[in-house]
Design a protein around this motif. Structure first.
Motif, PDB file in Angstrom:
ATOM      1  N   TYR A  14       0.826  -1.207   0.000  1.00 30.58           N
ATOM      2  CA  TYR A  14       0.000   0.000   0.000  1.00 30.58           C
ATOM      3  C   TYR A  14       0.860   1.256   0.000  1.00 30.58           C
ATOM      4  N   MET A  24      -6.531  -0.924  -3.637  1.00 28.78           N
ATOM      5  CA  MET A  24      -6.302   0.308  -2.875  1.00 28.78           C
ATOM      6  C   MET A  24      -7.584   0.738  -2.165  1.00 28.78           C
ATOM      7  N   GLN A  25      -8.710   0.654  -2.848  1.00 25.97           N
ATOM      8  CA  GLN A  25      -9.982   1.050  -2.242  1.00 25.97           C
ATOM      9  C   GLN A  25     -10.338   0.149  -1.064  1.00 25.97           C
ATOM     10  N   GLU A  28      -8.016   1.157   1.863  1.00 24.89           N
ATOM     11  CA  GLU A  28      -8.385   2.452   2.435  1.00 24.89           C
ATOM     12  C   GLU A  28      -9.666   2.347   3.268  1.00 24.89           C
ATOM     13  N   LEU A  31      -8.705   0.595   6.539  1.00 28.67           N
ATOM     14  CA  LEU A  31      -7.929   1.431   7.455  1.00 28.67           C
ATOM     15  C   LEU A  31      -8.811   2.154   8.460  1.00 28.67           C
ATOM     16  N   GLU A  32     -10.039   2.450   8.078  1.00 34.41           N
ATOM     17  CA  GLU A  32     -10.930   3.198   8.960  1.00 34.41           C
ATOM     18  C   GLU A  32     -11.361   2.386  10.172  1.00 34.41           C
ATOM     19  N   ARG A  38      -3.656   0.067  10.421  1.00 33.25           N
ATOM     20  CA  ARG A  38      -3.193   1.449  10.530  1.00 33.25           C
ATOM     21  C   ARG A  38      -1.781   1.504  11.108  1.00 33.25           C
ATOM     22  N   ASP A 161       3.345  10.939   0.710  1.00 33.77           N
ATOM     23  CA  ASP A 161       2.043  11.526   0.416  1.00 33.77           C
ATOM     24  C   ASP A 161       2.224  12.934  -0.124  1.00 33.77           C
TER      25      ASP A 161
END
Length: 239
Positions: A14, A24-25, A28, A31-32, A38, A161
């Motif tokens: 990632y 990737m989706q 992501e 991760l929440e 995380r 990033d």
């Protein structure tokens, strides 16, 4: 298919931008709600960007490159992926004025070169590029790695990033020669790692310049770098 039961492996891919868009989706979204993932992503970012901001620039020894090349020769050719980073159309036009090309060097480039190149060679799943360029920002932090295969194909891997406004885009450039001037290699949509399809250019060479700038949406309107430099670096021949 990604295995979310192995957060460390998923985090590595990632952070390096090696996942497919659908994967990737998934990551992501995970991760929440996944604290372990995380933590793994945070650790991966630190592990892949271990720059010492106080280090003095140092030349990469020929012995190191010889050792890397020998190890690569001992490896069997990796299987080519049928689907890699998205092919990105480029907005290139011939450049005659090289005055817009910034050639100021950034601190810490050589010191971080060996680290980033070794990282890319160990983790990429493509054929060996002709040159690898480590791109750093003004403070010497590694932002991206460019792998130029010299066959109308290049891969840009973002290692940090980058915040890009909605009306802007990241554009990749190279300087084959002062006579030719800077040439666009393509755009990075959504500030993500991508495979580029640059125009046919001379075989990339040692110390060739590569640069990422922030341009208006759709790319530079003049066909040459116009926006601020996000990162730049010089190529190192891998063969």
């Amino acid at each position: 298919m990604i295995d979310l039961t192995r957060p460390d492996a998923v985090a590595d891919d990632y952070v390096l931008g090696l996942l497919e868009p659908g994967e990737m989706q998934i990551v992501e979204a995970e991760l929440e709600r996944n604290a372990a993932l995380r933590r793994a992503v945070a650790q991966a970012r630190e592990r892949f960007l271990p720059l010492d901001m106080t280090a003095e620039p140092a030349e990469v020894s020929r012995a190191l490159w010889t050792r890397i090349e020998r190890n690569l020769q001992q490896q069997e050719p990796p299987e080519q992926r049928t689907e890699a980073e998205p092919i990105v159309a480029n907005d290139n036009r011939s450049i005659q004025n090289a005055g817009f090309w910034r050639v100021t060097s950034f601190a810490g480039l050589t010191a971080s070169l060996a680290l980033a190149v070794a990282l890319v060679w160990n983790l990429t799943r493509t054929a060996e590029p002709l040159v690898v360029a480590v791109l750093v920002n003004e403070t010497g932090e590694v932002q991206a790695v460019v792998e130029d295969f010299g066959t109308e194909r290049a891969v840009v891997r973002l290692l940090a990033d980058v915040s890009v406004p909605r009306d802007r885009t990241m554009q990749v450039w190279t300087l084959p020669s002062k006579e030719t001037g800077p040439v666009s290699m393509g755009l990075l949509p959504q500030a993500r790692s991508a495979r580029l399809a640059p125009p046919s250019l001379p075989t990339p060479k040692d110390a060739q310049l590569y640069e990422i700038t922030l341009e208006p949406a759709g790319g530079s309107p003049t066909g040459r770098p116009t926006g601020p430099i996000l990162a730049k670096g010089f190529a190192k021949v891998t063969r």
